[in-house]
Design an enzyme around this catalytic site. Sequence first.
Site, mmCIF file in Angstrom:
data_model
loop_
_atom_site.group_PDB
_atom_site.id
_atom_site.type_symbol
_atom_site.label_atom_id
_atom_site.label_comp_id
_atom_site.label_asym_id
_atom_site.label_seq_id
_atom_site.Cartn_x
_atom_site.Cartn_y
_atom_site.Cartn_z
ATOM 1 N N GLY A 164 0.834 -1.192 0.000
ATOM 2 C CA GLY A 164 0.000 0.000 0.000
ATOM 3 C C GLY A 164 0.870 1.244 0.000
ATOM 4 O O GLY A 164 2.105 1.142 0.069
ATOM 5 N N ASP A 170 -5.046 -3.287 -5.458
ATOM 6 C CA ASP A 170 -5.587 -3.658 -4.142
ATOM 7 C C ASP A 170 -7.109 -3.755 -4.188
ATOM 8 O O ASP A 170 -7.720 -4.597 -3.539
ATOM 9 C CB ASP A 170 -5.144 -2.650 -3.065
ATOM 10 N N ARG A 171 -7.724 -2.923 -4.999
ATOM 11 C CA ARG A 171 -9.189 -2.915 -5.078
ATOM 12 C C ARG A 171 -9.676 -4.139 -5.846
ATOM 13 O O ARG A 171 -10.712 -4.722 -5.505
ATOM 14 C CB ARG A 171 -9.651 -1.615 -5.751
ATOM 15 N N THR A 211 1.257 3.324 2.357
ATOM 16 C CA THR A 211 1.893 3.531 3.670
ATOM 17 C C THR A 211 2.686 2.302 4.096
ATOM 18 O O THR A 211 3.842 2.406 4.489
ATOM 19 C CB THR A 211 0.818 3.859 4.735
ATOM 20 N N ASN A 212 2.052 1.142 4.046
ATOM 21 C CA ASN A 212 2.695 -0.082 4.535
ATOM 22 C C ASN A 212 2.675 -1.189 3.495
ATOM 23 O O ASN A 212 1.754 -1.267 2.688
ATOM 24 C CB ASN A 212 1.950 -0.599 5.778
ATOM 25 N N THR A 213 3.690 -2.043 3.584
ATOM 26 C CA THR A 213 3.741 -3.230 2.733
ATOM 27 C C THR A 213 3.634 -4.448 3.644
ATOM 28 O O THR A 213 4.371 -4.550 4.632
ATOM 29 C CB THR A 213 5.063 -3.265 1.940
ATOM 30 N N THR A 256 -8.575 22.127 21.305
ATOM 31 C CA THR A 256 -8.222 21.953 19.887
ATOM 32 C C THR A 256 -8.168 20.476 19.486
ATOM 33 O O THR A 256 -8.730 20.071 18.462
ATOM 34 C CB THR A 256 -6.844 22.620 19.627
HETATM 35 N N1 LIG Z 1 -4.843 0.536 14.866
HETATM 36 C C1 LIG Z 1 -4.462 1.658 14.242
HETATM 37 N N2 LIG Z 1 -4.569 2.875 14.874
HETATM 38 C C2 LIG Z 1 -4.196 4.015 14.238
HETATM 39 N N3 LIG Z 1 -3.712 4.049 12.980
HETATM 40 C C3 LIG Z 1 -3.582 2.870 12.330
HETATM 41 C C4 LIG Z 1 -3.945 1.621 12.902
HETATM 42 N N4 LIG Z 1 -3.706 0.639 11.986
HETATM 43 C C5 LIG Z 1 -3.236 1.259 10.875
HETATM 44 N N5 LIG Z 1 -3.167 2.584 11.082
HETATM 45 C C6 LIG Z 1 -2.771 3.610 10.140
HETATM 46 O O1 LIG Z 1 -3.729 3.617 9.101
HETATM 47 C C7 LIG Z 1 -3.137 4.068 7.892
HETATM 48 C C8 LIG Z 1 -3.444 3.074 6.814
HETATM 49 O O2 LIG Z 1 -2.684 1.921 7.024
HETATM 50 P P1 LIG Z 1 -2.598 0.779 5.968
HETATM 51 O O3 LIG Z 1 -3.886 0.003 5.969
HETATM 52 O O4 LIG Z 1 -1.362 -0.012 6.205
HETATM 53 O O5 LIG Z 1 -2.463 1.639 4.608
HETATM 54 P P2 LIG Z 1 -1.964 1.247 3.145
HETATM 55 O O6 LIG Z 1 -2.586 -0.080 2.791
HETATM 56 O O7 LIG Z 1 -2.454 2.369 2.284
HETATM 57 O O8 LIG Z 1 -0.463 1.178 3.156
HETATM 58 C C9 LIG Z 1 -1.661 4.243 8.164
HETATM 59 O O9 LIG Z 1 -1.437 5.602 8.372
HETATM 60 C C10 LIG Z 1 -1.441 3.404 9.437
HETATM 61 O O10 LIG Z 1 -0.380 3.887 10.195
HETATM 62 C C1 LIG Z 2 -6.913 4.493 -4.251
HETATM 63 C C2 LIG Z 2 -5.547 3.967 -3.840
HETATM 64 C C3 LIG Z 2 -4.558 5.129 -3.760
HETATM 65 C C4 LIG Z 2 -5.665 3.289 -2.449
HETATM 66 O O1 LIG Z 2 -4.385 2.870 -2.042
HETATM 67 P P1 LIG Z 2 -3.976 2.543 -0.504
HETATM 68 O O2 LIG Z 2 -4.802 3.400 0.355
HETATM 69 O O3 LIG Z 2 -4.297 1.084 -0.306
HETATM 70 O O4 LIG Z 2 -2.517 2.790 -0.411
HETATM 71 C C5 LIG Z 2 -5.062 2.866 -4.848
HETATM 72 O O5 LIG Z 2 -6.026 1.868 -4.960
HETATM 73 C C6 LIG Z 2 -4.763 3.449 -6.211
HETATM 74 O O6 LIG Z 2 -3.718 3.979 -6.433
HETATM 75 N N1 LIG Z 2 -5.734 3.330 -7.159
HETATM 76 C C7 LIG Z 2 -5.614 3.797 -8.513
HETATM 77 C C8 LIG Z 2 -6.856 4.509 -8.994
HETATM 78 C C9 LIG Z 2 -8.118 3.658 -8.951
HETATM 79 O O7 LIG Z 2 -8.241 2.702 -8.173
HETATM 80 O O8 LIG Z 2 -9.040 3.949 -9.737
HETATM 81 K K LIG Z 3 -7.325 1.660 0.540
#
Ligand SMILES: Nc1ncnc2c1ncn2[C@@H]1O[C@H](COP(=O)(O)OP(=O)(O)O)[C@@H](O)[C@H]1O
Ligand SMILES: CC(C)(COP(=O)(O)O)[C@@H](O)C(=O)NCCC(=O)O
Ligand SMILES: [K+]
Length: 259
Positions: free
Chosen positions: A8, A109-110, A10-12, A184
């Site tokens: 993803g 991913d989708r 953010t994370n792999t 805030t």
């Molecule tokens: N339990 C949690 N509490 C707060 N933030 C979280 C938690 N789990 C994941 N996150 C955060 O949610 C975001 C999305 O994470 P993730 O599903 O790994 O994204 P992606 O698939 O786009 O890489 C990231 O910013 C991650 O740090």
């Molecule tokens: C929408 C997303 C950025 C979500 O990615 P993620 O949050 O899992 O990192 C990814 O699925 C993407 O790059 N999609 C391409 C455009 C589309 O799905 O139509």
């Molecule tokens: K997503």
Amino acid sequence: MLLAIDCGNTNTVFSIWDGTRFLATWRIATDHKRTADEYFVWLSSLMAITRTEAAITEAIISSTVPRVVFNLRVLCNRYFDCRPLVVGRPDCALPVAPRVDQGATVGPDRLVNTVGAFDRHGGNLIVVDFGTATTFDVVDDDGAYVGGVIAPGVNLSLEALHMAAAALPHVDVSRPQRVVGTNTVACMQSGIWFGYVGLVKEICSRIKAERDRPMKVIGTGGLAPLFGTTDVLFDSIEDDITMHGLVLIHRFNTAPEDA
Ligand SMILES: Nc1ncnc2c1ncn2[C@@H]1O[C@H](COP(=O)(O)OP(=O)(O)O)[C@@H](O)[C@H]1O
Ligand SMILES: CC(C)(COP(=O)(O)O)[C@@H](O)C(=O)NCCC(=O)O
Ligand SMILES: [K+]
């Protein structure tokens, strides 16, 4: 054994599938500069520490970040002597083709979420994935991805507030006791939390109305459990939908008669 990689923004996430179950799941921050050798050092030390005995012979990758795919491919070629399947590439078939304007531009991913959720729940689904972005994937009655919605992710929205406004601090997402914040941080948490609950409810209800049929809503991704346990947003929360979809797509491409 199969190495399934879900990259993803953010994370792999790396999972090892032994044919019946996941032996291990590990997560690393996504960084396109990370080399194949670095991945291998990290993976092999986790395997050693957790005593995971896995001879990896096959791999499948889904990546929303195109630049990382090169190094992940090198990892598979060099250290596991295999050529990974990459979701979204022409040589990686899907059980049902997407029905959208341009299938090639849909986030892999989708497409993977669609396959994983359809296998578990049948058709007419909305998969809500709380990643960097919050995505809504609509699954038709035959399992085809037919479109969806992309909204800014929860943490991304919080980060954007902090970056754009000098007086707004960095805050973590959490459910406030009250809607009306008296400081805030509480105001920001309220805006994000209740704003998101509203966003998910409104988008799902509009999708159901537009498609004029009952649909199940499946929550997945990092923050789904946090939202789904306190507010009723999902019929089911499953954190392994993407990994499940990757295993199914791999099976579909290597042993289609079993898929
Ligand atoms: N339990 C949690 N509490 C707060 N933030 C979280 C938690 N789990 C994941 N996150 C955060 O949610 C975001 C999305 O994470 P993730 O599903 O790994 O994204 P992606 O698939 O786009 O890489 C990231 O910013 C991650 O740090
Ligand atoms: C929408 C997303 C950025 C979500 O990615 P993620 O949050 O899992 O990192 C990814 O699925 C993407 O790059 N999609 C391409 C455009 C589309 O799905 O139509
Ligand atoms: K997503």
